[in-house]
Design an enzyme around this catalytic site. Sequence first.
Site, PDB file in Angstrom:
ATOM      1  N   CYS A   1       0.608  -1.043  -0.080  1.00  0.00           N
ATOM      2  CA  CYS A   1      -0.045  -0.170  -0.198  1.00  0.00           C
ATOM      3  C   CYS A   1       0.891   1.096   0.145  1.00  0.00           C
ATOM      4  O   CYS A   1       1.784   1.445   0.766  1.00  0.00           O
ATOM      5  CB  CYS A   1      -0.827  -0.072   1.267  1.00  0.00           C
ATOM      6  SG  CYS A   1      -2.046  -1.253   1.360  1.00  0.00           S
ATOM      7  N   CYS A   2       0.480   2.263  -0.843  1.00  0.00           N
ATOM      8  CA  CYS A   2       1.027   3.591  -0.779  1.00  0.00           C
ATOM      9  C   CYS A   2      -0.159   4.533  -0.875  1.00  0.00           C
ATOM     10  O   CYS A   2      -1.274   4.002  -0.753  1.00  0.00           O
ATOM     11  CB  CYS A   2       2.204   3.924  -1.863  1.00  0.00           C
ATOM     12  SG  CYS A   2       1.639   3.752  -3.455  1.00  0.00           S
ATOM     13  N   GLY A   3       0.135   5.852  -1.179  1.00  0.00           N
ATOM     14  CA  GLY A   3      -0.917   6.811  -1.358  1.00  0.00           C
ATOM     15  C   GLY A   3      -1.862   6.347  -2.460  1.00  0.00           C
ATOM     16  O   GLY A   3      -3.128   6.474  -2.320  1.00  0.00           O
TER      17      GLY A   3
END
Length: 160
Positions: A66-68
């Site tokens: 997960c990232c932005g």
Amino acid sequence: MRIAIGGDKAGESLASLIAAHLQATTLHTIVDMSHLEDNQPELYSELSERVGLAITEGNFDRGILCCGTGIGVCISANKIPGIRAALTHDTYSAERAALSNNAQIITMGARVIGPELAKSIVDAWLARSFDPSGPSAGNVAGIETLSRKYSEHHLPTPSC
């Protein structure tokens, strides 16, 4: 199944939520790899590399990053030869990532999807498995051929 999970600064809260969800609802082994031991900030490419290598080395079966937006970790993970990472923001794409692409990693954006949808995406992905004799076997073999072909060549970095 052994699942590695990781989130960068923007995706860490979503990764933690997913890890807690899986620990409460499955018998899978879940390891959050979001931080190095020294807790120093790192690039999402470094996180993607850590999770991707843990899979290619056989320590984990699947990974969730997960990232932005989910885009940066997806691009980074796909740079690791042998890794197939898929950006997923709905349950259909998660199912197809498993069934059609044999994706070992799915990625999501914490700024794009909510917590309940993220849980549903992960559940949909984990409920499916690739059939190596199925209709998508040739496509996955083609992806592997490209991965091997270009991991053997050191291509020049394109200028921006």
